[in-house]
Scaffold this active site. Structure first.
Site, PDB file in Angstrom:
ATOM      1  N   ASN A  80       9.955  40.212   5.618  1.00  0.00           N
ATOM      2  CA  ASN A  80      10.087  41.785   5.411  1.00  0.00           C
ATOM      3  C   ASN A  80      11.197  41.324   3.702  1.00  0.00           C
ATOM      4  OD1 ASN A  80      11.657  44.482   5.396  1.00  0.00           O
ATOM      5  ND2 ASN A  80      12.951  44.036   6.722  1.00  0.00           N
ATOM      6  N   TRP A  81      10.516  42.287   2.805  1.00  0.00           N
ATOM      7  CA  TRP A  81      11.784  41.336   1.969  1.00  0.00           C
ATOM      8  C   TRP A  81      12.971  42.953   1.781  1.00  0.00           C
ATOM      9  CZ3 TRP A  81       7.554  39.770  -2.022  1.00  0.00           C
ATOM     10  CH2 TRP A  81       7.264  38.033  -2.288  1.00  0.00           C
ATOM     11  N   LYS A  82      12.916  43.676   2.129  1.00  0.00           N
ATOM     12  CA  LYS A  82      13.956  45.076   1.453  1.00  0.00           C
ATOM     13  C   LYS A  82      13.752  45.616   0.692  1.00  0.00           C
ATOM     14  CE  LYS A  82      15.920  43.263   6.254  1.00  0.00           C
ATOM     15  NZ  LYS A  82      17.199  43.041   6.488  1.00  0.00           N
ATOM     16  N   HIS A 109      13.263  50.024  11.379  1.00  0.00           N
ATOM     17  CA  HIS A 109      13.633  49.145  11.706  1.00  0.00           C
ATOM     18  C   HIS A 109      15.292  49.608  11.304  1.00  0.00           C
ATOM     19  CE1 HIS A 109      16.088  46.160   9.256  1.00  0.00           C
ATOM     20  NE2 HIS A 109      14.810  45.227   9.399  1.00  0.00           N
ATOM     21  N   GLU A 127      17.737  49.662   9.979  1.00  0.00           N
ATOM     22  CA  GLU A 127      18.132  50.085   8.442  1.00  0.00           C
ATOM     23  C   GLU A 127      17.011  51.164   8.748  1.00  0.00           C
ATOM     24  OE1 GLU A 127      17.579  47.122   6.176  1.00  0.00           O
ATOM     25  OE2 GLU A 127      18.362  45.362   7.181  1.00  0.00           O
ATOM     26  N   GLU A 170      14.775  42.622  16.924  1.00  0.00           N
ATOM     27  CA  GLU A 170      15.139  42.665  16.333  1.00  0.00           C
ATOM     28  C   GLU A 170      17.852  42.600  16.186  1.00  0.00           C
ATOM     29  OE1 GLU A 170      14.208  41.529  12.108  1.00  0.00           O
ATOM     30  OE2 GLU A 170      14.154  43.951  12.264  1.00  0.00           O
ATOM     31  N   GLY A 183      21.362  39.390   9.016  1.00  0.00           N
ATOM     32  CA  GLY A 183      21.251  39.578   7.891  1.00  0.00           C
ATOM     33  C   GLY A 183      22.854  39.024   8.064  1.00  0.00           C
ATOM     34  N   SER A 241      17.876  36.675  11.129  1.00  0.00           N
ATOM     35  CA  SER A 241      18.800  35.031  10.395  1.00  0.00           C
ATOM     36  C   SER A 241      18.079  34.290  11.119  1.00  0.00           C
ATOM     37  CB  SER A 241      19.970  34.954  11.253  1.00  0.00           C
ATOM     38  OG  SER A 241      21.061  36.077  10.675  1.00  0.00           O
ATOM     39  N   GLY A 294      13.779  38.554   7.327  1.00  0.00           N
ATOM     40  CA  GLY A 294      14.448  39.029   5.643  1.00  0.00           C
ATOM     41  C   GLY A 294      14.855  37.915   5.199  1.00  0.00           C
ATOM     42  N   GLY A 295      15.514  38.037   4.594  1.00  0.00           N
ATOM     43  CA  GLY A 295      16.591  36.857   4.326  1.00  0.00           C
ATOM     44  C   GLY A 295      16.200  35.225   3.723  1.00  0.00           C
TER      45      GLY A 295
HETATM   46  P1  PGA Z   1      17.806  38.990   7.868  1.00  0.00           P
HETATM   47  O1  PGA Z   1      16.085  39.970   8.311  1.00  0.00           O
HETATM   48  O2  PGA Z   1      16.423  37.742   8.709  1.00  0.00           O
HETATM   49  O3  PGA Z   1      17.345  38.243   6.986  1.00  0.00           O
HETATM   50  O4  PGA Z   1      18.599  38.647   9.506  1.00  0.00           O
HETATM   51  C1  PGA Z   1      15.946  39.822   9.220  1.00  0.00           C
HETATM   52  C2  PGA Z   1      15.239  41.803   8.989  1.00  0.00           C
HETATM   53  O5  PGA Z   1      16.096  43.015   8.815  1.00  0.00           O
HETATM   54  O6  PGA Z   1      13.863  42.253   9.514  1.00  0.00           O
END
Ligand code: PGA
Length: 241
Positions: free
Chosen positions: A9-11, A91, A93, A160, A166, A205, A226-227
């Protein structure tokens, strides 16, 4: 038999140059595992153009309508037409910042499925909800309302925990497995999905050095990352490569 799946997930990250560098490294590495990536909507075509065949491209959100007067929204029909294969919905967010409701998400899930997009449906509790013992109630409500009337095998669930996204704080494999076991039981008892066949991904994470242990838990079928999915070396590292 459920497979292990890793979804990046590159956001709202990555420049066009970053995307080119990512695939240059991937192509030089003989990486052939199945991999899914969701870039920003504006970069979907670029990914479809550059990604090798083992990659599937998907969106991070879509509208609950196919077309019409919805300024700024992304049509699921257009996503499919472009070559997208999946969409991430719900998600944390999107829920927290953009105030997406259970009802809206349920409409989005149904509309994405009608358009033959696979859906990664995200759920998760905040730290406060976990510490006050509400985790099962929160996840149960998200699943029950978001997946009401949905029985498709094209649905993947991503658990999640909001406190792990994050933050560098990962749920321990034992904590994650315990929650995944609950989610699978809930899917079986309270939804129309085939719980044994539904992939349940863990997110929050995930990194190359904790992925293997997490993904080897009985009810964890891979990760939404994500990251650690932004750089090719780190992304491939999630597969132990
Ligand atoms: P993260 O994000 O791996 O940076 O914690 C995961 C996500 O929000 O899907």
């Amino acid at each position: 038999m459920r497979k292990t799946l890793v979804v990046g997930n590159w956001k709202m990250n990555q420049s066009l140059g970053d995307i080119e560098a990512f695939f240059t490294t991937v192509k030089a590495s003989n990486f052939t595992d199945e991999a899914w990536i969701a870039p920003q909507a504006l970069h979907l075509s670029k990914l479809i153009e550059l990604a090798p065949k083992n990659f599937k491209t998907g969106a991070q959100n879509c509208s609950y309508e196919n077309s019409g007067a919805f300024t700024g929204e992304v049509s699921p029909t257009s996503l499919k037409e472009l070559g997208c294969e999946f969409v991430i919905l719900g998600h944390s967010e999107r829920r927290a910042i953009f105030k997406e409701t259970h009802e809206e998400l349920n409409l989005k899930v149904k509309k994405a499925l009608v358009n033959n997009l696979k859906v990664i449906f995200c759920i998760g509790e905040t730290l406060e909800e976990r510490e006050s013992g509400k985790i099962e109630a929160v996840l149960g409500e998200q699943l029950k309302k978001g997946l009401q009337g949905v029985s498709s095998s094209d649905v993947i669930v991503a658990y999640e925990p909001v406190w792990a996204i994050g933050t560098g704080v990962t749920a321990t494999p034992a904590q994650a497995q315990e929650t995944h076991e609950f989610v699978r039981k809930f899917l079986k008892e309270e939804t129309e999905l085939n719980a044994e066949e539904t992939l349940i991904l863990y997110g929050g994470s995930v990194k190359p050095d904790n992925a293997k242990e997490l993904f080897s838990c009985a009810d964890i079928d891979g990760g939404l990352v994500g990251g650690a999915s932004l750089k090719a070396e780190s992304f491939m590292g999630l597969y132990g490569k």
